[in-house]
Design an enzyme around this catalytic site. Structure first.
Site, PDB file in Angstrom:
ATOM      1  N   LYS A 134      16.503   3.629  39.869  1.00  0.00           N
ATOM      2  CA  LYS A 134      16.665   3.191  41.152  1.00  0.00           C
ATOM      3  C   LYS A 134      15.968   4.042  42.318  1.00  0.00           C
ATOM      4  O   LYS A 134      15.529   3.365  43.349  1.00  0.00           O
ATOM      5  CB  LYS A 134      18.202   3.509  41.388  1.00  0.00           C
ATOM      6  CG  LYS A 134      19.194   2.514  40.865  1.00  0.00           C
ATOM      7  CD  LYS A 134      20.394   2.592  41.153  1.00  0.00           C
ATOM      8  CE  LYS A 134      21.390   1.407  40.710  1.00  0.00           C
ATOM      9  NZ  LYS A 134      22.800   1.618  40.937  1.00  0.00           N
ATOM     10  N   LYS A 176      17.597  -6.237  32.758  1.00  0.00           N
ATOM     11  CA  LYS A 176      18.942  -6.422  32.773  1.00  0.00           C
ATOM     12  C   LYS A 176      19.313  -7.513  33.989  1.00  0.00           C
ATOM     13  O   LYS A 176      18.761  -7.390  35.012  1.00  0.00           O
ATOM     14  CB  LYS A 176      19.515  -5.209  33.123  1.00  0.00           C
ATOM     15  CG  LYS A 176      20.841  -4.801  33.335  1.00  0.00           C
ATOM     16  CD  LYS A 176      21.721  -3.483  33.673  1.00  0.00           C
ATOM     17  CE  LYS A 176      21.226  -3.130  35.195  1.00  0.00           C
ATOM     18  NZ  LYS A 176      21.994  -1.991  35.671  1.00  0.00           N
ATOM     19  N   LYS A 201      22.176  -7.619  40.319  1.00  0.00           N
ATOM     20  CA  LYS A 201      22.327  -8.055  41.622  1.00  0.00           C
ATOM     21  C   LYS A 201      21.145  -8.064  42.472  1.00  0.00           C
ATOM     22  O   LYS A 201      21.033  -8.734  43.478  1.00  0.00           O
ATOM     23  CB  LYS A 201      23.419  -7.254  42.331  1.00  0.00           C
ATOM     24  CG  LYS A 201      24.814  -7.040  41.635  1.00  0.00           C
ATOM     25  CD  LYS A 201      25.629  -5.892  42.408  1.00  0.00           C
ATOM     26  CE  LYS A 201      26.800  -5.766  41.634  1.00  0.00           C
ATOM     27  NZ  LYS A 201      27.761  -4.445  42.028  1.00  0.00           N
TER      28      LYS A 201
END
Ligand code: TYM
Length: 333
Positions: A114, A198, A201
């Protein structure tokens, strides 16, 4: 087996998708319906580890709660609340950050992903995010935590923090050692455009995911455009090797239909991918369409959602206040 104490959370960052449903929310509903004690949290404090627009965040908190309800979580059976409304989460997170070790956090792969290349610019909150997650779980003496595969390392950290606290304070059973509940198969649903990524969102491509609010037509279109390959439809597990996109579509089919893989191989023997994709769309639409309609209906009734969250917060507050008193005592406060 006896009653399990279940805790899990979902971030209100918009666009809840099929990965969230298959990896987590579908299991929340099953665990609730097996009469376990369940707490499901909209983790808004986790969401602000990256910048959020306050107005949109408020809307997303409601929409995440609406999604829980639309998927079958029943506020009469389970506690549904948002994390920021119970201040014990932040307080215990601080206390546990004094127990967790830097070395443990430095190993967290999700932070590395991230934060990206420029980790100097990531918030401190993003770095200690897994400690807040441990606080969420340990505060309610949860015994089992249903999550998708991507949360496994965070769960291991929560277990390590729990064990270290119990040892440091010479209180062997003070915190439970929570068990992760991660499905054996299909615990990581992948992007429809890249089977090595993956479903997420934050993927900029809408075509990479099925949102739980997608219309039937959007679902059909996204599945039509989902990546496959030039090979023929697999006839055995061996045929799935190095074909991540095919494996993912088959995983979605099996987890939503409940069929066994051998049944699938015989059902689609000698068929092509477009035939399989039609059947796959049918199954997804059948599952998602009622959820999507119910989310839209509930979104029109924000005062009902606010009431559900308020009732849940009150219950969570009562449970957590007892535990936080004991935690503070341990520290000498
Ligand atoms: P979050 O909001 O990213 O995701 C919510 C849940 O959905 C699962 N999930 C997936 N499962 C399968 N395939 C995918 N592609 C996929 N994407 C997401 C996640 O594993 C998760 O179970 N840190 C957590 C929220 C959290 C939490 C907690 C969870 C905060 N406190 C305490 C359990 C217990 C998160 O960001 O999940």
């Amino acid at each position: 087996m006896g009653v399990k104490k279940i805790f899990s959370g979902v971030q209100p960052t918009g666009n809840l998708h099929l990965g969230n449903y298959i990896g987590a929310i579908k299991n929340f509903v099953d665990l609730q319906n097996q009469n376990n004690e369940c707490i499901f949290c909209v983790v808004d404090l986790h969401a602000v580890t990256v910048k959020q627009d306050p107005k949109i965040l408020k809307q997303n908190v409601r929409e995440t709660a609406a999604t829980f309800l639309a998927c079958g979580i029943d506020p009469k059976k389970s506690i549904i609340f948002n994390q920021s409304s119970v201040s014990a989460h932040s307080e215990v997170s601080w206390l546990l950050s004094c127990v967790a070790r830097m070395g443990w956090l430095n190993r967290m792969t999700q932070f590395k992903e991230k934060a990206g290349k420029d980790k100097e610019k990531a918030s401190v909150g993003l770095y200690i995010y897994p400690v807040l997650m441990a606080a969420d779980i340990l505060l309610y003496d949860a015994t089992h935590v249903p999550v998708g595969e991507d949360q496994k390392q965070h769960l291991e950290l929560a277990r390590d923090i729990s064990k270290k606290f119990n040892t440091d304070f010479n209180a062997p059973d003070f915190f439970k050692i929570p068990e992760p509940l991660i499905q054996k198969n299909f615990a990581r649903i992948m992007s429809l455009k890249d089977g090595n990524k993956k479903m997420s969102k934050s993927d900029p491509s809408e075509l990479s995911r099925i949102n739980l609010t997608d219309s039937d037509l959007e679902i059909i279109n996204k599945i039509k455009k989902a990546k496959t390959d030039t090979g023929s439809f697999p006839t055995s597990v061996n045929n799935l090797k190095s074909r991540p996109e095919i494996e993912n579509l088959i995983g979605i089919y099996l987890s939503l239909s409940g069929n066994k893989i051998d049944h699938l191989f015989s059902e689609f023997k000698d068929k092509n991918f477009s035939f399989f994709k039609e059947k796959l769309s049918d199954i997804i639409v059948k599952k998602i369409s009622p959820i999507s309609k119910e989310i839209k209906r509930l979104n029109q009734d924000p005062s009902y959602i606010d009431q559900v969250l308020e009732d849940g917060s009150q219950k969570a507050y009562e449970l957590s206040s007892r535990k936080i008193k004991d935690i503070k005592k341990k520290f000498g406060f």
